[in-house]
Design a protein around this motif. Sequence first.
Motif, PDB file in Angstrom:
ATOM      1  N   GLN A   1       2.726 124.183 -61.806  1.00  0.00           N
ATOM      2  CA  GLN A   1       4.034 124.476 -62.387  1.00  0.00           C
ATOM      3  C   GLN A   1       4.124 125.890 -62.960  1.00  0.00           C
ATOM      4  O   GLN A   1       5.220 126.383 -63.222  1.00  0.00           O
TER       5      GLN A   1
ATOM      6  N   ARG B   1       2.884 123.259 -53.480  1.00  0.00           N
ATOM      7  CA  ARG B   1       3.935 123.966 -54.220  1.00  0.00           C
ATOM      8  C   ARG B   1       5.130 124.277 -53.333  1.00  0.00           C
ATOM      9  O   ARG B   1       6.292 124.094 -53.735  1.00  0.00           O
TER      10      ARG B   1
ATOM     11  N   ALA C   1       5.707 120.974 -57.286  1.00  0.00           N
ATOM     12  CA  ALA C   1       5.351 122.015 -58.253  1.00  0.00           C
ATOM     13  C   ALA C   1       5.034 121.405 -59.615  1.00  0.00           C
ATOM     14  O   ALA C   1       5.674 121.699 -60.621  1.00  0.00           O
ATOM     15  N   SER C   2       4.035 120.552 -59.644  1.00  0.00           N
ATOM     16  CA  SER C   2       3.550 119.989 -60.899  1.00  0.00           C
ATOM     17  C   SER C   2       2.031 119.898 -60.808  1.00  0.00           C
ATOM     18  O   SER C   2       1.441 120.204 -59.767  1.00  0.00           O
TER      19      SER C   2
END
Length: 264
Positions: free
Chosen positions: A126, A243, A248-249
Amino acid sequence: MTVGAHGILNRHPWLENGDAEEFRETVMDLALVRAEAYGWHAPYGWRTPKGKKLFHDPERWLECDKGGDWAGGDEVRELAWMRADIPEDVRHPRLPVLPMTRSLFDALGRVGEVTFTELCTYLPLQITAGDASADWYDMREWFCLASPSAPVEVHVTVSAAPSAAWGAPKEPARVLTALQKRLGVAAEARESSRIDTAYLPRRGTSRELLQGTRPLAQFVIHAREWSPEVAAWLTEATGDALRTTGHASSAVVTVAHTPSPPSA
């Protein structure tokens, strides 16, 4: 971010004497000395009155914990692990997987012979942003120089907290397509027919990273060689593939050449 290196360490005979715990801590400190020698590590950090951490160079990482299991013997162990703070406002496309991995193995290789089996990395995806296409091209060129005559089978497992993003049956295939694009002709990837948890870490800090997650995808990679650098490359490529496909974590990526032995 955390990197854990697994394998077997046979210490040099002339380094066997003395307190094992103290010696291990000395070597782990040397890993940071090595990182500073390369200019990879920000050795100093401080906090503002509001608690924000500052760095001399915001592009570098600051070590915040480290350790390892040096009980010895021929059993695979988590030989070394390192946890680092990454400045959240830097927003670079790449995390320092290779610098952290290389620092650990430089230190381990200095004190003994290492049989490397697995790299387990917690990736805070992230905080990444941007395009690293040129870097992926350079890495493909580097690893293409190895002989293709004896490919090595490597299992890459993605573990994360369950989410709706992984609900689609073909989601692992989407990630695989993005991963293969980053690997190019330097390695071939396919989706595993089933997720084999034997390729996940069974002990140490790496095992703790998997708490609260479940394995969501596993890929079988045919690479031209096996080394810590290859494992770092596959970890980074997988993270970037995640990503760019919308994941996106935070995720844990495990790159294993051989299955992890059962816990004692």
